[in-house]
Design a protein around this motif. Sequence first.
Motif, PDB file in Angstrom:
ATOM      1  N   GLN A   1       0.828  -1.209   0.000  1.00 31.47           N
ATOM      2  CA  GLN A   1       0.000   0.000   0.000  1.00 31.47           C
ATOM      3  C   GLN A   1       0.861   1.256   0.000  1.00 31.47           C
ATOM      4  N   PHE A   2       1.926   1.242   0.802  1.00 30.65           N
ATOM      5  CA  PHE A   2       2.831   2.395   0.833  1.00 30.65           C
ATOM      6  C   PHE A   2       3.478   2.597  -0.540  1.00 30.65           C
TER       7      PHE A   2
ATOM      8  N   SER B   1       2.308   1.707  -3.421  1.00 32.43           N
ATOM      9  CA  SER B   1       1.294   2.181  -4.372  1.00 32.43           C
ATOM     10  C   SER B   1       1.072   3.692  -4.245  1.00 32.43           C
ATOM     11  N   LYS B   2       1.070   4.192  -2.994  1.00 32.90           N
ATOM     12  CA  LYS B   2       0.888   5.636  -2.798  1.00 32.90           C
ATOM     13  C   LYS B   2       2.072   6.419  -3.358  1.00 32.90           C
TER      14      LYS B   2
ATOM     15  N   GLU C   1       1.700   6.386  -7.128  1.00 37.37           N
ATOM     16  CA  GLU C   1       0.629   7.287  -7.554  1.00 37.37           C
ATOM     17  C   GLU C   1       1.109   8.734  -7.534  1.00 37.37           C
ATOM     18  N   PHE C   2       1.874   9.107  -6.498  1.00 36.42           N
ATOM     19  CA  PHE C   2       2.439  10.451  -6.405  1.00 36.42           C
ATOM     20  C   PHE C   2       3.431  10.700  -7.542  1.00 36.42           C
TER      21      PHE C   2
ATOM     22  N   THR D   1      -2.929  10.759 -12.874  1.00 36.95           N
ATOM     23  CA  THR D   1      -1.792   9.852 -13.047  1.00 36.95           C
ATOM     24  C   THR D   1      -1.313   9.878 -14.478  1.00 36.95           C
TER      25      THR D   1
ATOM     26  N   CYS E   1      10.646   2.271  -6.816  1.00 37.85           N
ATOM     27  CA  CYS E   1       9.509   1.346  -6.687  1.00 37.85           C
ATOM     28  C   CYS E   1       9.727   0.102  -7.548  1.00 37.85           C
TER      29      CYS E   1
ATOM     30  N   THR F   1      -2.195   1.649  -9.707  1.00 30.93           N
ATOM     31  CA  THR F   1      -2.464   0.708  -8.619  1.00 30.93           C
ATOM     32  C   THR F   1      -1.543  -0.504  -8.729  1.00 30.93           C
TER      33      THR F   1
END
Length: 573
Positions: A494-495, A497-498, A501-502, A512, A531, A551
């Motif tokens: 989840q981290f 993915s954030k 997204e940023f 995006t 990432c 995502t």
Amino acid sequence: EEQCMRGCGGSHLLRAPVPGLSPAVTVRSKSHGPSCSVSGREWVRPSGFDTGLKTFNSLSKQKEPLILTREGVATWYSCGPTVYDHAHLGHASSYVRFDILQRILSRLFGITVIHAVVITDIDDKIIRRSWEENVSPAAISAVYEDEFKRDMLSLKVVPPAVYLRVTENVHHIVAFIEKIIKNGHAYATKEGDVYFDIQSIGGRYGRFVGAVDPQGEPGSSNKRDPRDFALWKPSKPQEPYWESPWGRGRPGWHIECSTIASSMFGRQLDIHSGGIDLAFPHHENEIAQSEAYHQCGQWANYFLHSGHLHLKGSPEKMSKSLKNYISIKDFLQSYSANEFRMFCLLSKYRSAIDYSDSSMLEARSTLDTISTFCHDAQAYMKGQLQCSHVQEDFLWSRLAETKSTVMNTLADDFDTPRAISALMNLVYHGNCQLQPVSTPAGAARSPAVFGAMVTYLRDVLDVFGLPCVSCPLKEADVLSSRGSLQPVVEQLTQFRSKVREFALARQDGSSTGSPSRPGLYPDRIPLLKACDALRDDLAPLGVLIKDRGATSTHVLYLPVTVAPPRSHVRGLL
């Protein structure tokens, strides 16, 4: 194949008929008469319970209905290893293939398989090896028996109901030989040898191809017929021995299997299996001994033989004597047990099989394709993968068709290649429906059909001995095997993915973007690279992350370490 192949042959010389064993023309019994009441070389359909399956029977050289003596129970005897050296892939292919057949019988068709395996722990090769190592034969056999059993466990072969050692059954073997002599089918020589009398059974000898080979096995010059084979032989100086009515000695090779199988299962055996190289003379002689002892016409109802494993490009089977083998331990440094099992599934159990890097990579690719589909289907069911309209009825139809095809093909001589082909066809149709879209059109979703497909794939591959290969581990499995690792991976994903997204936000104000499109903030591109690096680093640890636009989804597997093929293994291929 590691046993000394003792050839027997010659013309058939008839003697006076022996009750229960005289040569006769056998008529197939439509009423399924008892197999031990007939004589002759023709296979007779046994009485008992029809399983609905057909299997190729080496006794009749064609597919036959599989009929068991007891309803829902199959008695099964296998020739085990001669434990004087490392087991190799030729052995592995036979044991894994028959393990697959037994799993199909028990887990798909509900038949309890009672499997007994003999361990040959006294033999000429063991004695020679003990002299070379300056240790006792018992020490040699103990080391390699233990290694064999560990190899089988590492290949996920289900242990038999019982392993039986020859040395622990010599008293049974002596009694078995005594009865064969009493029944008029064996004789002792003045040197202390005991030979089976081929002439005493007339034309019954020669069920398997090769039985007309005129060359007999070496032995005493006092043999009545060159084809006669040893039941007991006197021990030479410094060799292990047991007391017997014929003097100190030890059993011949073939007699051990007849005795031990009979002590376990009595006068009637449903299934006997082994490599095709054992059909003659070993299995031929087993039949002769057993039917002479029990005075019956058909001791084992089915003989199943697995094909040889060859190194690709070589006409020779893999064999220690030919020095062209790869040990199981060395193989598992390069490939996984699951990959070898899939390699075996992709060919018929009774066919010869070519081993090479390319054939192993095909097996690996097959597993990867199934795993990828299951991962994508899981993502779709969780709502993490957005797809165009799914043709749900079509998939339900394909699933029902696959179930029928798999059952029918496996009931037809355990045809695993066709069964795997049917599974891959189902995966193909599933993948065709899992086409991701960036913007969902609001179409109705169909997660249930994908759940049914994933569950079915998992269940079938579990039957084959490939549990949790096709699908992500259930959370309970992960928690039991890795403590609380699943929640940690969830938070990490989840981290990440954030962060992605940023980093994918576009300068033109779009929510995006894409790493391959212009418009991203240059100072955020290193975040994307970080990432990607994290995703790649986690994969070997069993955490697979897939990025879908902004995502990400993940799945946690038990990792399987796959090392590059060793140079000396490659050199054999």
